[in-house]
Design an enzyme around this catalytic site. Structure first.
Site, short mmCIF file in Angstrom:
data_model
loop_
_atom_site.label_atom_id
_atom_site.label_comp_id
_atom_site.label_asym_id
_atom_site.label_seq_id
_atom_site.Cartn_x
_atom_site.Cartn_y
_atom_site.Cartn_z
N CYS A 1 0.89 -1.15 0.03
CA CYS A 1 -0.16 0.01 0.11
C CYS A 1 0.98 1.26 0.04
O CYS A 1 1.27 1.63 1.03
CB CYS A 1 -0.79 0.03 1.32
SG CYS A 1 -1.99 1.45 1.31
N CYS B 1 -0.33 3.96 2.20
CA CYS B 1 -0.04 3.92 3.69
C CYS B 1 1.32 4.10 4.04
O CYS B 1 1.75 4.67 5.07
CB CYS B 1 -0.31 2.43 4.00
SG CYS B 1 -2.00 1.77 3.35
N ASP B 2 2.45 3.39 3.05
CA ASP B 2 3.81 3.46 3.70
C ASP B 2 4.58 4.20 2.65
O ASP B 2 5.73 4.32 3.24
CB ASP B 2 4.09 1.99 3.31
CG ASP B 2 3.24 1.11 4.44
OD1 ASP B 2 2.94 1.56 5.44
OD2 ASP B 2 3.02 -0.05 4.10
#
Ligand code: NAP
Length: 332
Positions: A157, A160-161
């Protein structure tokens, strides 16, 4: 007590006002299948609205966030929160509201007549309404290093990261819309993004392709596969193989994003509700499936946003739709 066992009453939480949930009970107002952010949020809302609610969480509760480390983008946590901790808190909050949670896997469902039936290997549960919140799993490449470095440089993701990889070189695997979108997004942080695709043509839409092809920070490795991921504590190298020439190259990288598609967890719903050609639940109106009384929330339907916060919001919406459905059914 073994997970999923139908036994005596069990104290569900250590919170100030613990609720006793009777795990011998099999008839509920609402049965929620799945315990990621959407399932737990639906549990909180349904229980708080006064419905007798069961979450069947599967064997590994918590969904994809259990495999995540730091979550920096879930509102309310200025200093971020670890994914597993967020899920434990959601679970406790749902239990505090009165949700019964059983860590057992659903093996079959019968949505053809009411009350709806939801079966585990050892028990048959009934619900006046059902919320499907079984999520989707990112497809994996199947490399050993992928498991070893999950959360240590290997990610599924970018939203997200991505911010964890500032000023580093990154590999993105895949050639679809997700891979191209994620690669483009990652150029905000990375010095170079290497897209590794197994063919010499992208599957992604033309407009996204052009954006990526014109981005100076993106380098394409056509007809290529990642065959190994190496590192000490974290990812440091990706070994690429050209599938036409068999030539191998090593890239020095800080992170590797796998974006080769997702698989929605809907096998048990085939022939029960409408699914699209890739297995995602088709919603008719808000969170309603094509079967009245069956609702869906989160990544099991949503292939676009796939965020913890959007999944949680979907769970809230499904619970509100369930409330309306049960209230109106009672009036008929
Ligand atoms: P996808 O369209 O199925 O693409 C998966 C990509 O990964 C393909 O390029 C495929 O290669 C490659 N791949 C599959 N298995 C692989 C493996 N084992 N090793 C290496 N490569 C592999 O998946 P997606 O990109 O996640 O998109 C899913 C759906 O969501 C699509 O309908 C897409 O249009 C949509 N979506 C839309 C947007 C947007 O509009 N903003 C954003 C994201 C996703 P091949 O091409 O050779 O098959």
């Amino acid at each position: 007590m073994m997970s999923g066992e139908a036994g005596a009453a069990v104290l569900e939480t250590n919170d100030d006002k613990p609720k006793i949930s009777d795990k011998t009970k099999t008839k509920f107002d609402v049965v929620i299948i799945g315990a990621g952010p959407s399932g737990y949020t639906a549990g909180i809302y349904c229980s708080r609205a006064g419905y007798d609610t069961l979450i069947l969480s599967g064997i590994l509760p918590g969904g994809q966030l259990v495999n995540t480390t730091e979550v920096e983008n879930y509102p309310g946590f200025e200093n971020s929160i670890m994914g597993p901790d967020l899920m434990i808190d959601m679970r406790k909050q749902s239990q505090k509201m009165g949700t019964t949670i059983i860590d057992d896997e659903v093996v079959d469902v019968d949505f053809r007549r009411k009350p709806f039936k939801v079966l585990t290997a050892s028990e048959e549960y009934e619900g006046r309404a059902v919320i499907i919140a079984t999520g989707a799993n990112p497809r994996k490449m199947g490399l050993n290093g992928e498991e070893t470095f999950a959360g240590k440089g290997v990610s599924y993701c970018a939203t997200c990261d991505g911010p964890f990889f500032r000023n580093q070189e990154i590999v993105v695997v895949g050639g679809g819309d997700s891979a191209i979108e994620e690669a483009t997004f990652l150029t905000k942080f990375a010095t170079t993004v290497h897209i590794v695709h197994r063919r010499d043509k992208l599957r992604a839409s033309k407009v996204m392709q052009e954006r990526a092809l014109n981005n100076e920070k993106i380098k394409f490795h056509w007809d290529s596969a990642v065959i190994d991921i190496k590192g000490d504590q974290k990812v440091q190298q990706a070994i690429l193989k050209n599938l036409k020439t068999n030539e191998e190259t090593t890239l020095e990288i800080g992170g590797l994003f796998v974006a080769i598609g997702h698989t929605p967890n809907t096998k048990i719903f085939e022939n029960q509700i409408e699914l699209d050609d890739q297995g995602y639940v088709v919603l008719k109106n808000s969170t309603h499936t094509n079967v009245e009384g069956i609702f869906a929330a989160g990544d099991v339907h949503d292939r676009t946003y796939r965020q913890a916060i959007t999944a949680a919001a979907f769970g809230c919406m499904a619970a509100i739709d369930v409330d309306k459905y049960i209230s109106e059914s009672a009036e008929k």
